[in-house]
Structures are given as structure tokens and as C-alpha cells.
Design a protein around this motif. Sequence first.
Motif, PDB file in Angstrom:
ATOM      1  N   ASN A   1      28.988  37.908  41.493  1.00 42.15           N
ATOM      2  CA  ASN A   1      30.444  37.839  41.621  1.00 42.15           C
ATOM      3  C   ASN A   1      31.121  38.670  40.529  1.00 42.15           C
ATOM      4  O   ASN A   1      32.311  38.521  40.276  1.00 42.15           O
ATOM      5  CB  ASN A   1      30.913  36.393  41.513  1.00 42.15           C
ATOM      6  N   ASP A   2      30.328  39.515  39.892  1.00 45.11           N
ATOM      7  CA  ASP A   2      30.822  40.376  38.815  1.00 45.11           C
ATOM      8  C   ASP A   2      31.500  41.585  39.459  1.00 45.11           C
ATOM      9  O   ASP A   2      31.070  42.730  39.295  1.00 45.11           O
ATOM     10  CB  ASP A   2      29.606  40.767  37.956  1.00 45.11           C
ATOM     11  N   TYR A   3      32.593  41.315  40.214  1.00 45.97           N
ATOM     12  CA  TYR A   3      33.164  42.302  41.128  1.00 45.97           C
ATOM     13  C   TYR A   3      33.610  43.598  40.469  1.00 45.97           C
ATOM     14  O   TYR A   3      33.674  44.631  41.102  1.00 45.97           O
ATOM     15  CB  TYR A   3      34.350  41.686  41.893  1.00 45.97           C
ATOM     16  N   LEU A   4      34.004  43.529  39.196  1.00 48.20           N
ATOM     17  CA  LEU A   4      34.477  44.746  38.532  1.00 48.20           C
ATOM     18  C   LEU A   4      33.423  45.337  37.588  1.00 48.20           C
ATOM     19  O   LEU A   4      33.701  46.266  36.837  1.00 48.20           O
ATOM     20  CB  LEU A   4      35.781  44.452  37.783  1.00 48.20           C
ATOM     21  N   GLY A   5      32.222  44.735  37.617  1.00 46.99           N
ATOM     22  CA  GLY A   5      31.155  45.254  36.754  1.00 46.99           C
ATOM     23  C   GLY A   5      31.436  45.044  35.282  1.00 46.99           C
ATOM     24  O   GLY A   5      31.063  45.860  34.440  1.00 46.99           O
ATOM     25  N   LEU A   6      32.074  43.921  34.935  1.00 40.67           N
ATOM     26  CA  LEU A   6      32.461  43.692  33.534  1.00 40.67           C
ATOM     27  C   LEU A   6      31.441  42.878  32.727  1.00 40.67           C
ATOM     28  O   LEU A   6      31.484  42.887  31.506  1.00 40.67           O
ATOM     29  CB  LEU A   6      33.828  42.989  33.467  1.00 40.67           C
ATOM     30  N   ALA A   7      30.536  42.171  33.396  1.00 34.77           N
ATOM     31  CA  ALA A   7      29.669  41.222  32.676  1.00 34.77           C
ATOM     32  C   ALA A   7      28.881  41.895  31.555  1.00 34.77           C
ATOM     33  O   ALA A   7      28.620  41.283  30.517  1.00 34.77           O
ATOM     34  CB  ALA A   7      28.719  40.529  33.655  1.00 34.77           C
TER      35      ALA A   7
ATOM     36  N   GLU B   1      42.386  49.498  36.644  1.00 32.73           N
ATOM     37  CA  GLU B   1      42.866  49.911  37.965  1.00 32.73           C
ATOM     38  C   GLU B   1      41.853  50.847  38.638  1.00 32.73           C
ATOM     39  O   GLU B   1      41.594  50.740  39.832  1.00 32.73           O
ATOM     40  CB  GLU B   1      44.239  50.584  37.823  1.00 32.73           C
ATOM     41  N   LEU B   2      41.219  51.716  37.821  1.00 33.62           N
ATOM     42  CA  LEU B   2      40.197  52.607  38.388  1.00 33.62           C
ATOM     43  C   LEU B   2      39.025  51.795  38.937  1.00 33.62           C
ATOM     44  O   LEU B   2      38.489  52.080  40.003  1.00 33.62           O
ATOM     45  CB  LEU B   2      39.698  53.584  37.314  1.00 33.62           C
ATOM     46  N   ARG B   3      38.628  50.777  38.170  1.00 37.88           N
ATOM     47  CA  ARG B   3      37.530  49.912  38.634  1.00 37.88           C
ATOM     48  C   ARG B   3      37.871  49.259  39.958  1.00 37.88           C
ATOM     49  O   ARG B   3      37.064  49.162  40.857  1.00 37.88           O
ATOM     50  CB  ARG B   3      37.272  48.779  37.648  1.00 37.88           C
ATOM     51  N   ARG B   4      39.111  48.779  40.001  1.00 41.89           N
ATOM     52  CA  ARG B   4      39.536  48.086  41.206  1.00 41.89           C
ATOM     53  C   ARG B   4      39.525  49.056  42.391  1.00 41.89           C
ATOM     54  O   ARG B   4      39.088  48.715  43.482  1.00 41.89           O
ATOM     55  CB  ARG B   4      40.926  47.497  40.999  1.00 41.89           C
ATOM     56  N   GLN B   5      39.961  50.281  42.140  1.00 39.37           N
ATOM     57  CA  GLN B   5      39.946  51.276  43.222  1.00 39.37           C
ATOM     58  C   GLN B   5      38.528  51.566  43.679  1.00 39.37           C
ATOM     59  O   GLN B   5      38.278  51.709  44.875  1.00 39.37           O
ATOM     60  CB  GLN B   5      40.631  52.570  42.772  1.00 39.37           C
ATOM     61  N   SER B   6      37.571  51.638  42.726  1.00 39.50           N
ATOM     62  CA  SER B   6      36.208  51.912  43.216  1.00 39.50           C
ATOM     63  C   SER B   6      35.647  50.717  43.968  1.00 39.50           C
ATOM     64  O   SER B   6      34.911  50.900  44.931  1.00 39.50           O
ATOM     65  CB  SER B   6      35.224  52.404  42.157  1.00 39.50           C
ATOM     66  N   LEU B   7      36.023  49.496  43.553  1.00 42.60           N
ATOM     67  CA  LEU B   7      35.564  48.329  44.327  1.00 42.60           C
ATOM     68  C   LEU B   7      36.026  48.440  45.778  1.00 42.60           C
ATOM     69  O   LEU B   7      35.225  48.343  46.717  1.00 42.60           O
ATOM     70  CB  LEU B   7      36.083  47.030  43.699  1.00 42.60           C
TER      71      LEU B   7
ATOM     72  N   ILE C   1      29.880  43.021  47.034  1.00 43.30           N
ATOM     73  CA  ILE C   1      29.947  44.407  46.569  1.00 43.30           C
ATOM     74  C   ILE C   1      30.739  44.446  45.275  1.00 43.30           C
ATOM     75  O   ILE C   1      31.681  43.657  45.099  1.00 43.30           O
ATOM     76  CB  ILE C   1      30.591  45.276  47.671  1.00 43.30           C
ATOM     77  N   THR C   2      30.345  45.338  44.365  1.00 47.40           N
ATOM     78  CA  THR C   2      31.068  45.444  43.101  1.00 47.40           C
ATOM     79  C   THR C   2      31.474  46.894  42.841  1.00 47.40           C
ATOM     80  O   THR C   2      30.973  47.813  43.486  1.00 47.40           O
ATOM     81  CB  THR C   2      30.214  44.968  41.892  1.00 47.40           C
ATOM     82  N   ALA C   3      32.369  47.031  41.868  1.00 48.27           N
ATOM     83  CA  ALA C   3      32.845  48.364  41.482  1.00 48.27           C
ATOM     84  C   ALA C   3      31.725  49.204  40.890  1.00 48.27           C
ATOM     85  O   ALA C   3      31.828  50.429  40.825  1.00 48.27           O
ATOM     86  CB  ALA C   3      33.982  48.232  40.472  1.00 48.27           C
TER      87      ALA C   3
END
Length: 418
Positions: free
Chosen positions: A48-54, A318-324, A390-392
Amino acid sequence: MRSFDAELWQRLDAICGQGLLRELRRVDSPQGTRLRVGGQPLLTFASNDYLGLANDPVIREAAIKAVEKFGAGAGAARLICGSLAPHHELEEALARFKGVEAALSFSSGYATAVGTIGALLAKDDIIILDKLVHACIVDAARLSGAKIRVFAHNDLDDLESKLKWANGRVALHEPQTSTPTISGTRVTRPSGQKNNVLVVTESIFSMDGDAAPLREIVGLKEKYGAWLMVDEAHATGLYGKHRRGLAEELGVSDNIEIQMGTLGKALGASGGYISGSRPLIDFLVNRARSFIFSTAPVPAAAAAARAAIEFVESAQGELRRQSLWARVSEFQSHLTSRQSPILSAIIPFIVGDEARAVEAAARLRDRNIFVPAVRYPTVARGQARLRVSITAAHTPEDITGLMRALETLDFGFKPSTP
Ligand SMILES: *Cc1c(COP(=O)(O)O)cnc(C)c1O
């Protein structure tokens, strides 16, 4: 002792016989799209690390700094040993991020639901749940002692009929006139206080990826004078102009009494939160048992979550969110059926039979792809599924690889020809 173990072996056999046995898979690498599981490298569509932040350097650095300044442990519950600065900084950031008066963080989303619902409701209250809400909300409702009613998933007519029933019932109940007493662990409501009705739903559903009709639900709860709690676990950081969640996207944030979310999904850290009015937060500090009677989360978790909020608010976020959403759209474009107006990073493929879902996941693992088979009790019996998330951090090539692997399964997955 022997008969104890024998009984448990028997129970485990029964679980296994139904295709429901769960086992932990040890991972020897950080979270990310590539996991090393038991020596096997797997391209993963499970977290659930949707933005690849973990495992992002910015978030890691914030956690490390907090350890250096505040140490590893929190020492005690926040009302006992003093409330560490990182928790306050997190809650200030949360309140600003969510555009509300105040916020309170908990050690997990699970503890957030249990503490909050348990604090707000008591025996003569009524709680109305969407059929598919997360287990922590179901457990919270049971623990609260309130009367529970369940409406069919996202079914507004059914919700309205439950609200009508609840209003009739609440009106019948005279407010209690006895002085407050403590019975067991539950404090009886002070005299003269009326009984309440609380509706609870998720915004993006965790195992189906579909969205609740929040505008219409707000309309209904206002029509019947109920309270509304929305769990944004899978939407915080992803939807709305300020990434506050689906309530913001649908323009109803200000009409929801209790907004809940987690810090361990798109925010890549750990913990849960409630955001809302100042009296709500002050009341929870006084009454939420999972907050009062539990050691504070480690400073590193609070600092990581705060850094994640700032990241989400930044241009980089915002870029991360766009790639997600780009990856999600690429994947969706291959699918014939689903055309939901609201994109979601959670895409389930319903297999039905538990054993077949496990088998399908095993076949994907043979191709070095990890998609979890989700079964009862996470979803209903006979509703087992492969849950793709799916994640960013996924690349277009990762999405193609997943497509190819899914095509080899014969459970009705029908990609459209690109
Ligand atoms: C994951 C989840 C929770 C629980 O959050 P944790 O921090 O993992 O305890 C609560 N609600 C929903 C909808 C979730 O998906």
C-alpha cells in the motif's frame, strides 16, 4: 500442554483444508517494487506504499534524525511521561494538511478506529456500517457496545432505510436519568444526553478499490441528523487538490464529523490519525482508550509521517502522484471491463474459490511476480481474489510484465488487445 497444542494443530488443519492457511513470508530487503523473498527476487504488486515513500531517502532521513534527537523509544503513553515534540509536530502538520482545526495520531489505523468509535459511542447508540468496511471498524463497533446495522455495499437506498429505522429507535429511547456510573469498562452517558447514530464508511475500499458515493452519503446523514466517519486509509495523499483524500476531491470534507486515515499507506510511515474539530480531538485525548493506554509511537515513526506529509504537499509529491496515475491508467487500458470514473491503485481480480486464488498467486510467483491472494476473513468466503496494487515506483515495463503474467492465468482475466 500437549492437548492444547493438539487442539491448535487440529484447528490449523481445518484452516488449511479450506484453502485459508496463511504463512509469513520473510523479506530480506526494504519495501519497494523489488522484494527478495526467500532468496527469490519478486516484482511486487502487493504493498500500500502507493507513492513509493516507505524507503524514500527523504523519509528515511527524517526518521534517522528523530532517532538521533529523541532516541528509539517513546518511554510511555503520551499522557504519562510527557508528549514528545515529534508527535505534536506531526499533528500540527496533519491539521494543516487536512485543513481542519486539529488532529490526533495513534499507533496504528486499527487503534485509531477502535479508540475513536469506542470513545464516541455507547450501549444505546447506533452504528451503521457499509458491508465492506475494514475489520478494525467492525471490531470497534462491536467493542463500543452500540447497536450495529450493516448496509449493502455503497447502497444508498439500504443506508437510508437503516437511517430511518435508527431515527425511530433513537426517538423511542428516553435519555438516561441516572447519575454517571462506571459499569465494567464503559462509562454510562451523563443524564440528559441523547443517543446518537454514526454512519461509517471507507472512501476508497481496501480490497475492491471502488469509491464510496460520499456526496450522497453526506446528504443522507444530514437529512437524518446522523454523524459520519470516513476512513481515508487508501485515499490520503492521493486524491483532491491538496491530496487530503476523496472527501476533498468530492467537495464534502467540511461535512464529515470524523475523518480517519492511516500513516502507513501512501504516507509510507506507520500509525493512524483522526482529523476534525478541536472538541473532537480534545475529547479523544480524554476518552480514546487505545490512545490513553498505549505507549506512544516511536519518535521516528512520527517524524517519518510528518516528512511524508510535507513530501506529498511538494512539487516532487505531485510528480509521484502523476506517475502513480499514469501507471494505473496504463494497466487499466489493457482491461476490458472496469471503467470506474475514479481511478484507484487497487485492482482486484475476483477468482472466487480460495484454493484457486492461492494457485493463481503461486503461478505468478513462478514468473517472479508477487500479487497476494486475498481470502476469507479479509474478504467474504467464495470471494477470493488476486489484489493488484500499483505504486508510483513501478515502471511502464513493470506494468507490461504484470500484464503478460496475468494473461497466462485462466481465471477469466481478459485483457483487451492494445
Ligand atoms: C490498513 C487499514 C486500516 C488499519 O491501518 P493500520 O495502520 O494498518 O492498522 C484501517 N482501515 C483501512 C480501510 C485499512 O485499509
